[in-house]
Design a protein around this motif. Structure first.
Motif, PDB file in Angstrom:
ATOM      1  N   HIS A   1       0.832  -1.204   0.000  1.00  0.00           N
ATOM      2  CA  HIS A   1       0.000   0.000   0.000  1.00  0.00           C
ATOM      3  C   HIS A   1       0.866   1.254   0.000  1.00  0.00           C
ATOM      4  CE1 HIS A   1      -3.360   2.659   0.839  1.00  0.00           C
ATOM      5  NE2 HIS A   1      -2.703   3.151   1.879  1.00  0.00           N
TER       6      HIS A   1
ATOM      7  N   SER B   1       2.532   1.607  -3.393  1.00  0.00           N
ATOM      8  CA  SER B   1       1.549   2.041  -4.393  1.00  0.00           C
ATOM      9  C   SER B   1       1.221   3.524  -4.217  1.00  0.00           C
ATOM     10  CB  SER B   1       0.275   1.199  -4.277  1.00  0.00           C
ATOM     11  OG  SER B   1       0.539  -0.163  -4.527  1.00  0.00           O
ATOM     12  N   SER B   2       1.044   3.936  -2.936  1.00  0.00           N
ATOM     13  CA  SER B   2       0.737   5.340  -2.672  1.00  0.00           C
ATOM     14  C   SER B   2       1.893   6.238  -3.081  1.00  0.00           C
ATOM     15  CB  SER B   2       0.427   5.530  -1.178  1.00  0.00           C
ATOM     16  OG  SER B   2      -0.688   4.757  -0.786  1.00  0.00           O
ATOM     17  N   THR B   3       3.118   5.777  -2.764  1.00  0.00           N
ATOM     18  CA  THR B   3       4.304   6.565  -3.107  1.00  0.00           C
ATOM     19  C   THR B   3       4.431   6.722  -4.619  1.00  0.00           C
ATOM     20  OG1 THR B   3       5.440   5.762  -1.122  1.00  0.00           O
ATOM     21  CG2 THR B   3       6.797   6.736  -2.864  1.00  0.00           C
TER      22      THR B   3
ATOM     23  N   ASN C   1       1.692   9.087  -5.822  1.00  0.00           N
ATOM     24  CA  ASN C   1       2.007  10.488  -5.520  1.00  0.00           C
ATOM     25  C   ASN C   1       3.141  10.995  -6.395  1.00  0.00           C
ATOM     26  OD1 ASN C   1       0.049  10.520  -3.516  1.00  0.00           O
ATOM     27  ND2 ASN C   1       1.470   9.945  -1.894  1.00  0.00           N
TER      28      ASN C   1
END
Length: 235
Positions: free
Chosen positions: A148, A151-153, A156
């Motif tokens: 997670h 994926s978020s990094t 962004n």
């Protein structure tokens, strides 16, 4: 069915076996598949292998062999079958012994001790399996969190990159339009300056032509030579 397990014998996870034998965990699975393919029997919890000391010895034999792995696996399977056959013969005698237990307290005590040890070994195995499952759940949870976060990094980072690209594109577009307007303005000024120069040149040419014409007229009149010349310059 495996009948060569000793009372209170410890069970090992794949990770522990890998550390014990000095090989990678995927190699443990690979060796296990080779052994099973040739007829070797493991204790199983569903599809999960449970290793005991004799299994570790078999893995060490595969690790150290100079022969093809399948040939060594067949030798190990043959050795295991001989052990199991010997164990089965000992087990077969238990019913006869059991029938005489009421008359032989010592044998009854031995059987009860065997059952107690088996129960203890089973409990220890269950505790180990519970710990392994808890550790596995923790690892899966961490992997999910890491996935997670990654994926978020990435998301962004991609958004920031796209924003930077859009900003640079807009700046380049604005800069280009500014340069275009500047060049257009310079071109207009240059055209006006050229037009002014042409008009001035045209006036100068007209003046020169007029002067030449008057000079030619004056030259054609000899009698009035000096007067005509002076009159031209006076004008």
């Amino acid at each position: 069915m495996r009948r060569d397990i000793q009372p209170n014998e410890r069970a090992f996870s794949s990770k522990e076996v890998a550390e014990e034998v000095g090989i990678a965990t995927p190699t443990v699975r690979k060796y296990g598949q080779i052994l099973e393919r040739n007829g070797y029997e493991f204790l199983k919890d569903g599809d999960r292998r449970i290793f005991v000391l004799s299994d570790i010895e078999a893995l060490v034999a595969l690790r150290d062999t100079d022969k093809p792995l399948d040939d060594t696996a067949k030798d190990l399977v043959h050795q295991q079958k001989e052990k199991l056959e010997g164990t089965n013969e000992a087990v077969i005698a238990i019913p006869d012994t059991y029938e005489t237990l009421p008359q032989d307290p010592n044998q009854l005590k031995e059987v009860l001790m065997f059952l107690v040890n088996e129960l203890a070994a089973t409990r220890e195995m269950n505790v180990q399996l519970t710990n392994d499952m808890s550790e596995l759940k923790t690892k899966v949870s961490r992997l999910q969190q890491d996935h997670h976060i990654i994926s978020s990094t990435i998301g962004n980072s991609a958004q920031k990159t796209n924003a930077k690209i859009e900003k640079l594109t807009e700046q380049q577009k604005t800069h280009y339009e500014t340069l275009l307007q500047q060049e257009k303005h310079k071109s207009e000024l240059l055209q006006k300056e050229i037009q002014t120069m042409r008009e001035e040149q045209k006036k100068e040419w007209s003046s020169q032509i007029d002067f030449n014409r008057r000079l030619e007229v004056a030259i054609q009149k000899p009698k009035e030579k000096w007067g005509g010349l002076f009159s031209i310059f006076r004008k």
